[in-house]
Scaffold this active site. Sequence first.
Site, PDB file in Angstrom:
ATOM      1  N   GLY A 296       0.827  -1.196   0.000  1.00  0.00           N
ATOM      2  CA  GLY A 296       0.000   0.000   0.000  1.00  0.00           C
ATOM      3  C   GLY A 296       0.863   1.249   0.000  1.00  0.00           C
TER       4      GLY A 296
ATOM      5  N   GLY B 243       0.303  -4.920   0.714  1.00  0.00           N
ATOM      6  CA  GLY B 243      -0.936  -4.835  -0.047  1.00  0.00           C
ATOM      7  C   GLY B 243      -0.893  -5.587  -1.353  1.00  0.00           C
TER       8      GLY B 243
ATOM      9  N   GLU C 296       5.925  -5.144   7.573  1.00  0.00           N
ATOM     10  CA  GLU C 296       5.215  -4.075   8.282  1.00  0.00           C
ATOM     11  C   GLU C 296       5.771  -3.759   9.660  1.00  0.00           C
ATOM     12  OE1 GLU C 296       2.553  -5.436   5.067  1.00  0.00           O
ATOM     13  OE2 GLU C 296       3.831  -6.438   6.542  1.00  0.00           O
TER      14      GLU C 296
ATOM     15  N   ASP D 134      -1.187  -6.903   7.722  1.00  0.00           N
ATOM     16  CA  ASP D 134      -2.642  -6.753   7.658  1.00  0.00           C
ATOM     17  C   ASP D 134      -3.160  -7.375   6.366  1.00  0.00           C
ATOM     18  OD1 ASP D 134      -1.387  -4.809   6.122  1.00  0.00           O
ATOM     19  OD2 ASP D 134      -2.872  -3.265   6.523  1.00  0.00           O
TER      20      ASP D 134
END
Length: 353
Positions: A71, A120, A143, A151
């Site tokens: 992301g 992502g 992350e 996530d």
Amino acid sequence: MATPPPADSDQVLVEANGVTRTLLMNRPKQLNALSSAMITGFLRCFTAYEEDEGVKLLIVKGKGRAFCAGGDVAAVVRSINNDSWKYSAHFFRNEFLLNYIIATYNKPQVSLLTGIVMGGGAGVSIHGRFRVVTESTVFAMPETALGLFPDIGASYFLSRLPGFYVRLALLEESLKKVDTSDPFAICGIIDQYSQQPSLKEKSALNRLEIINKCFSKRTVEEIIASLEQEAPNVADEWVASAIQSLRKASPTSLKISLRSIREGRTQTVGECLRREYRMVCHVMRGDFSRDFFEGCRAILLDKDRNPKWMPPRLEEVHDEVVEKYFSKVDDPEWEDLDLPPRRSHGRRLVPKL
């Protein structure tokens, strides 16, 4: 013909070949980092093509040397600094909705994972029916180095990762000629071009005995202690590198990540995404730690690569603080992630992993 992505965005390009649609992430200079526009474009495409009887197969790929490097975290941080954490909540809400739609999609998706696949990028691929890797694929969920946690449903899929090595160009051409949504037929095509990989000496797959032994421990502290106990007995740089990576990561992120992945073992992909959405909203708000902002400063903005985590030591991250990341956000305008009911089209829709 299904509706293409919004005309004002060229960040997701669509190529039609018979009943196949190829979705190309088109931000090569940013390593195809997922922007809000890309997520919106993907949502429009996946939603439209699921209802379009003229589309039977989706191919997802990235332009340039990366499939998708994750992301666009830098944009999220800028939005929080300039506006409000609620923009980031909206970003992640749409991203997680996309992950859920992909995980429960009723048509085959083949993701061609060339180059860098992180964060992502894993979310828009691994939840799909088929994930195809090559000798150039580099996968990571980094992350915790940013003060975040894995996530996009990672707590669901990290322990369920199959894969193939393939002759990619030939495979892609064959997939564009199919006239079926039958996953067994798609699997047969992939098998034609698959080959058994020869593992590189430094591959983590050569360390599965140590990984299983050490990372099965109950706490992060016990995992690190177990690795450190192994280090003198093996002449292996991988163990030392693993210890160093864990020592450099945010202590808070490590603890909430381990808790999240352990819970994900017994949860559905929807349950994982709902829980992770609570967690990411707490992180974006800075409710219990500002490590995410410090990590982004050190890694993405100032690039001194020297984050100052607070608290700085694992033993200072207490269980009651970890527990708070899994609670509802105390804000009257905040809502839990609402995932839509999915049509079965005559069959039971289940995640692909």
